[in-house]
Motif scaffolding. Structure first.
Motif, PDB file in Angstrom:
ATOM      1  N   GLU A  52       0.811  -1.216   0.000  1.00  0.00           N
ATOM      2  CA  GLU A  52       0.000   0.000   0.000  1.00  0.00           C
ATOM      3  C   GLU A  52       0.848   1.272   0.000  1.00  0.00           C
ATOM      4  OE1 GLU A  52       0.192  -1.174   4.448  1.00  0.00           O
ATOM      5  OE2 GLU A  52       0.165  -2.146   2.487  1.00  0.00           O
ATOM      6  N   LYS A  53       2.159   1.121   0.304  1.00  0.00           N
ATOM      7  CA  LYS A  53       3.057   2.276   0.273  1.00  0.00           C
ATOM      8  C   LYS A  53       4.033   2.212  -0.901  1.00  0.00           C
ATOM      9  CE  LYS A  53       2.934   2.931   5.289  1.00  0.00           C
ATOM     10  NZ  LYS A  53       3.745   3.082   6.528  1.00  0.00           N
ATOM     11  N   ARG A  54       3.829   1.246  -1.783  1.00  0.00           N
ATOM     12  CA  ARG A  54       4.792   1.029  -2.847  1.00  0.00           C
ATOM     13  C   ARG A  54       4.660   2.032  -3.987  1.00  0.00           C
ATOM     14  NH1 ARG A  54       4.757  -4.999  -4.187  1.00  0.00           N
ATOM     15  NH2 ARG A  54       5.474  -4.976  -2.026  1.00  0.00           N
ATOM     16  N   SER A  55       3.466   2.560  -4.196  1.00  0.00           N
ATOM     17  CA  SER A  55       3.231   3.455  -5.324  1.00  0.00           C
ATOM     18  C   SER A  55       2.753   4.805  -4.826  1.00  0.00           C
ATOM     19  CB  SER A  55       2.193   2.873  -6.295  1.00  0.00           C
ATOM     20  OG  SER A  55       2.663   1.685  -6.885  1.00  0.00           O
ATOM     21  N   ALA A  56       3.343   5.844  -5.379  1.00  0.00           N
ATOM     22  CA  ALA A  56       2.865   7.209  -5.170  1.00  0.00           C
ATOM     23  C   ALA A  56       2.269   7.688  -6.484  1.00  0.00           C
ATOM     24  CB  ALA A  56       4.012   8.114  -4.731  1.00  0.00           C
ATOM     25  N   LEU A 102      -4.851  -7.887  -8.733  1.00  0.00           N
ATOM     26  CA  LEU A 102      -5.013  -7.600  -7.312  1.00  0.00           C
ATOM     27  C   LEU A 102      -5.733  -6.268  -7.141  1.00  0.00           C
ATOM     28  CD1 LEU A 102      -4.468  -8.182  -4.327  1.00  0.00           C
ATOM     29  CD2 LEU A 102      -2.222  -7.087  -4.603  1.00  0.00           C
ATOM     30  N   GLN A 103      -6.833  -6.294  -6.395  1.00  0.00           N
ATOM     31  CA  GLN A 103      -7.597  -5.083  -6.076  1.00  0.00           C
ATOM     32  C   GLN A 103      -7.373  -4.769  -4.609  1.00  0.00           C
ATOM     33  OE1 GLN A 103      -9.091  -3.541  -8.512  1.00  0.00           O
ATOM     34  NE2 GLN A 103      -8.943  -5.170 -10.047  1.00  0.00           N
ATOM     35  N   LEU A 104      -6.626  -3.686  -4.335  1.00  0.00           N
ATOM     36  CA  LEU A 104      -6.307  -3.321  -2.958  1.00  0.00           C
ATOM     37  C   LEU A 104      -7.380  -2.409  -2.382  1.00  0.00           C
ATOM     38  CD1 LEU A 104      -2.479  -2.556  -3.067  1.00  0.00           C
ATOM     39  CD2 LEU A 104      -3.600  -4.524  -2.038  1.00  0.00           C
ATOM     40  N   LEU A 105      -7.692  -2.605  -1.105  1.00  0.00           N
ATOM     41  CA  LEU A 105      -8.533  -1.647  -0.405  1.00  0.00           C
ATOM     42  C   LEU A 105      -7.755  -0.351  -0.202  1.00  0.00           C
ATOM     43  CD1 LEU A 105     -10.048  -4.016   2.294  1.00  0.00           C
ATOM     44  CD2 LEU A 105     -11.250  -3.032   0.352  1.00  0.00           C
ATOM     45  N   THR A 106      -8.461   0.762  -0.083  1.00  0.00           N
ATOM     46  CA  THR A 106      -7.800   2.041   0.151  1.00  0.00           C
ATOM     47  C   THR A 106      -6.927   1.973   1.390  1.00  0.00           C
ATOM     48  OG1 THR A 106      -9.684   3.159  -0.862  1.00  0.00           O
ATOM     49  CG2 THR A 106      -8.173   4.508   0.439  1.00  0.00           C
ATOM     50  N   ALA A 107      -7.428   1.332   2.431  1.00  0.00           N
ATOM     51  CA  ALA A 107      -6.649   1.071   3.639  1.00  0.00           C
ATOM     52  C   ALA A 107      -7.027  -0.322   4.126  1.00  0.00           C
ATOM     53  CB  ALA A 107      -6.940   2.114   4.715  1.00  0.00           C
ATOM     54  N   PRO A 108      -6.066  -1.119   4.626  1.00  0.00           N
ATOM     55  CA  PRO A 108      -6.412  -2.458   5.122  1.00  0.00           C
ATOM     56  C   PRO A 108      -7.528  -2.367   6.160  1.00  0.00           C
ATOM     57  CG  PRO A 108      -4.028  -2.198   5.015  1.00  0.00           C
ATOM     58  CD  PRO A 108      -4.616  -0.844   4.738  1.00  0.00           C
ATOM     59  N   ARG A 109      -8.524  -3.269   6.062  1.00  0.00           N
ATOM     60  CA  ARG A 109      -9.691  -3.232   6.941  1.00  0.00           C
ATOM     61  C   ARG A 109      -9.583  -4.345   7.971  1.00  0.00           C
ATOM     62  NH1 ARG A 109     -13.653  -2.605   3.340  1.00  0.00           N
ATOM     63  NH2 ARG A 109     -14.132  -4.805   3.001  1.00  0.00           N
ATOM     64  N   GLU A 110      -9.661  -3.983   9.250  1.00  0.00           N
ATOM     65  CA  GLU A 110      -9.559  -4.975  10.319  1.00  0.00           C
ATOM     66  C   GLU A 110     -10.801  -5.863  10.315  1.00  0.00           C
ATOM     67  OE1 GLU A 110      -8.435  -5.291  15.074  1.00  0.00           O
ATOM     68  OE2 GLU A 110      -8.704  -3.332  14.114  1.00  0.00           O
ATOM     69  N   VAL A 111     -10.592  -7.183  10.419  1.00  0.00           N
ATOM     70  CA  VAL A 111     -11.688  -8.142  10.388  1.00  0.00           C
ATOM     71  C   VAL A 111     -11.481  -9.164  11.501  1.00  0.00           C
ATOM     72  CG1 VAL A 111     -12.173  -7.902   7.926  1.00  0.00           C
ATOM     73  CG2 VAL A 111     -10.461  -9.561   8.682  1.00  0.00           C
ATOM     74  N   TRP A 134      -6.046  -9.089  12.715  1.00  0.00           N
ATOM     75  CA  TRP A 134      -6.132  -9.534  11.325  1.00  0.00           C
ATOM     76  C   TRP A 134      -6.745  -8.440  10.462  1.00  0.00           C
ATOM     77  CZ3 TRP A 134      -4.481 -14.154   9.170  1.00  0.00           C
ATOM     78  CH2 TRP A 134      -4.007 -15.119  10.084  1.00  0.00           C
ATOM     79  N   TYR A 135      -6.305  -8.395   9.187  1.00  0.00           N
ATOM     80  CA  TYR A 135      -6.777  -7.371   8.265  1.00  0.00           C
ATOM     81  C   TYR A 135      -7.063  -8.006   6.904  1.00  0.00           C
ATOM     82  CZ  TYR A 135      -5.033  -3.960  11.640  1.00  0.00           C
ATOM     83  OH  TYR A 135      -4.814  -3.226  12.778  1.00  0.00           O
ATOM     84  N   LEU A 136      -8.079  -7.464   6.242  1.00  0.00           N
ATOM     85  CA  LEU A 136      -8.347  -7.780   4.840  1.00  0.00           C
ATOM     86  C   LEU A 136      -7.667  -6.712   4.000  1.00  0.00           C
ATOM     87  CD1 LEU A 136      -9.865  -9.389   2.634  1.00  0.00           C
ATOM     88  CD2 LEU A 136     -11.790  -7.825   2.963  1.00  0.00           C
ATOM     89  N   HIS A 137      -6.736  -7.159   3.129  1.00  0.00           N
ATOM     90  CA  HIS A 137      -5.933  -6.201   2.364  1.00  0.00           C
ATOM     91  C   HIS A 137      -6.454  -6.011   0.949  1.00  0.00           C
ATOM     92  CE1 HIS A 137      -2.779  -3.501   1.892  1.00  0.00           C
ATOM     93  NE2 HIS A 137      -1.720  -4.282   1.868  1.00  0.00           N
ATOM     94  N   GLY A 138      -7.159  -7.021   0.397  1.00  0.00           N
ATOM     95  CA  GLY A 138      -7.674  -6.898  -0.960  1.00  0.00           C
ATOM     96  C   GLY A 138      -8.122  -8.245  -1.483  1.00  0.00           C
ATOM     97  N   TRP A 139      -8.346  -8.325  -2.774  1.00  0.00           N
ATOM     98  CA  TRP A 139      -8.785  -9.545  -3.413  1.00  0.00           C
ATOM     99  C   TRP A 139      -8.323  -9.546  -4.865  1.00  0.00           C
ATOM    100  CZ3 TRP A 139     -11.627  -5.344  -2.278  1.00  0.00           C
ATOM    101  CH2 TRP A 139     -12.284  -4.718  -3.345  1.00  0.00           C
ATOM    102  N   TRP A 140      -8.418 -10.692  -5.503  1.00  0.00           N
ATOM    103  CA  TRP A 140      -8.071 -10.815  -6.922  1.00  0.00           C
ATOM    104  C   TRP A 140      -9.335 -11.034  -7.749  1.00  0.00           C
ATOM    105  CZ3 TRP A 140      -4.733 -12.464  -3.176  1.00  0.00           C
ATOM    106  CH2 TRP A 140      -3.391 -12.103  -3.313  1.00  0.00           C
ATOM    107  N   ASP A 141      -9.409 -10.372  -8.895  1.00  0.00           N
ATOM    108  CA  ASP A 141     -10.511 -10.654  -9.820  1.00  0.00           C
ATOM    109  C   ASP A 141     -10.016 -10.508 -11.251  1.00  0.00           C
ATOM    110  OD1 ASP A 141     -10.309  -7.953 -10.261  1.00  0.00           O
ATOM    111  OD2 ASP A 141     -12.238  -7.462  -9.340  1.00  0.00           O
TER     112      ASP A 141
END
Length: 458
Positions: free
Chosen positions: A330-334, A374-383, A451-458
């Motif tokens: 999530e910090k790799r790209s500006a 890979l579809q990343l969430l704007t910010a990792p969501r705690e689950v 634990w966090y949900l970071h994203g998913w693949w589609d």
């Protein structure tokens, strides 16, 4: 003048009521009496599911407790002593029916596991060899069986006991009743104090009915293939026609044009006292796909002008990624601002890469085969995550993101750590597949054990 307008264009109301199930159980089910009893039950309830030793009753939208009392009375009238259990989860309703008496037993929503925990394991109808094996190691109640972890149940007793273990935890995935499909949109209009013989007034009334039907079709995201038009005549006859457009549509203008063409040519035996419209065939809405930037759609110039005006009015709204080597994705790209370029120039570079040596590899991306992204969430969501222990780490088996989602498999962990001062991190990443086939990316933050949900693949 009195007009009664009936417009029935609603979605399935069962989705907002409590999903209660009534289980009817009897010591003996004589076949002759069973058939007579089921016939009596169907006169009281909308749906039944018949099992080997019990009958399930769909009580959604009904007073379940009063209904259960009424059904037990019908059983006594038919010569069958029924016991009833009421719960949201099938296994809880079944156990409640087995241990009940003349009075129905109702299990409150949310207390199903607590209700089952005090019941003996014999209430789960476990096979005799497995029940003896459980008794041999001191497990006598459903609560004691539910306290075991999944791996120990599977390793020590084998897969046949897993279903019983889930039932002891009030986890019953049986779908006794399929979802009730929503009714097809329809509307009707009755003229009580007068009748209509003028075609224009008739079309005016039909137009009002089409408004509600087409709004409902649009809301559901469907198109109608056919609509049945029925005119009730003053002499109690009915005149019917089926309207069929060239292609399925939810447009009021299309359906009104077809109706006008039909009504202006007909001759009926008497004046009209009522109108009815029923959608007779539906299909998902579809649209012709096109590229706004494609010169073939003659829109490229307009799109360029719109993008220029958007940048002038809103500032730097067009950005492009500037990747780095940071270990956290999530910090790799500006993202840096980019001025819009003429799409005609970009299209030329894609179709003729030789003219632009710098972008000669653009065609590589255009011709790449399809794959998962890979579809990343704007910010990792705690689950919330439920795990099982595997060697030196915990493996997720399900997580809650609005609702619990079971995982079929989870690969990992891929561990990364680093940073300093307040920017430290230590993560364990897992690539997991849900039961409905979604590939998700979960990670555990080792510093806080969350634990966090970071994203998913589609």
């Amino acid at each position: 003048m009195v007009v009664r307008l009936r417009t029935v264009c609603f979605r399935d109301l069962f989705g907002i009521v409590c999903d209660m199930i009534v289980c009817l159980w009897a010591e003996q089910w004589p076949q002759a009496r069973r058939d007579a009893l089921i016939e009596m039950l169907l006169a009281e309830v909308p749906r039944l599911a018949i099992g080997a030793e019990q009958v399930w009753v769909d009580a959604r939208g009904l007073d379940a407790e009063r209904l259960a009392v009424r059904l037990c009375e019908l059983g006594n009238r038919a010569g069958v002593v029924l016991r009833a259990g009421i719960a949201r989860i099938p296994v809880a309703a079944e156990v409640a029916a087995r241990i009940g008496s003349a009075t129905p037993v109702m299990v409150a929503i949310g207390s199903e596991r607590a209700f089952l925990s005090s019941q003996p394991i014999s209430a789960l109808q476990i096979e005799e060899p497995l029940r003896l094996l459980l008794n041999g190691i001191g497990i006598e109640t459903c609560g004691e069986l539910a306290a075991l972890d999944r791996e120990s149940v599977e390793v020590r007793f084998g897969p046949p006991l897993l279903t019983n273990w889930q039932h002891a935890r009030a986890e019953d995935e049986r779908r006794l009743f399929a979802p009730v499909p929503p009714s097809t949109p329809h509307a009707s209009l009755d003229f009580l104090d007068y009748v209509i013989s003028d075609p224009e007034r008739l079309i005016f009334s039909v137009n009002a009915l089409f408004g509600g039907i087409c709004d409902e079709l649009t809301l559901r995201g469907i198109h109608a293939r056919r609509i049945k038009l029925t005119l009730s005549l003053a002499n109690h006859e009915k005149w019917e026609r089926v309207l069929r457009p060239a292609r399925p549509s939810a447009s009021r203008a299309v359906w009104l044009r077809l109706t006008r063409a039909v009504l202006e040519r007909i001759t009926v035996s008497d004046a009209v006292s009522g109108i009815s419209l029923i959608v007779d065939g539906i299909e998902p809405a579809s649209a012709i796909q096109g590229d706004l930037f494609d010169a073939g759609f003659a829109t490229a110039t307009t799109v360029d002008a719109v993008l220029d005006r958007l940048v002038e009015a809103q500032g730097e709204v067009m950005v492009e990624p500037d990747p780095s080597a940071h270990p956290l994705v999530e910090k790799r790209s500006a993202f840096v601002a980019e001025r819009p370029k003429s799409w005609a120039d970009q299209r030329k570079r894609i179709t003729d890469p030789v003219t632009d040596p710098v972008n000669v590899n653009v065609n590589v991306y255009v011709n790449d085969p399809p794959g998962l992204t890979l579809q990343l969430l704007t910010a990792p969501r705690e689950v919330l995550v439920e795990t099982v222990k595997r060697r030196d780490h915990q493996v997720p088996i399900r997580y809650r993101d609005g609702q619990w989602k079971q995982l079929v498999t989870a690969a990992g962990p891929d561990r990364i750590s680093g940073g300093r001062w307040d920017d430290t991190y230590a993560r364990e990443y897992f690539r997991a597949v849900t039961v409905d086939g979604l590939l998700v990316w979960l990670y555990r933050e080792a510093r806080t054990d969350s634990w966090y949900l970071h994203g998913w693949w589609d």
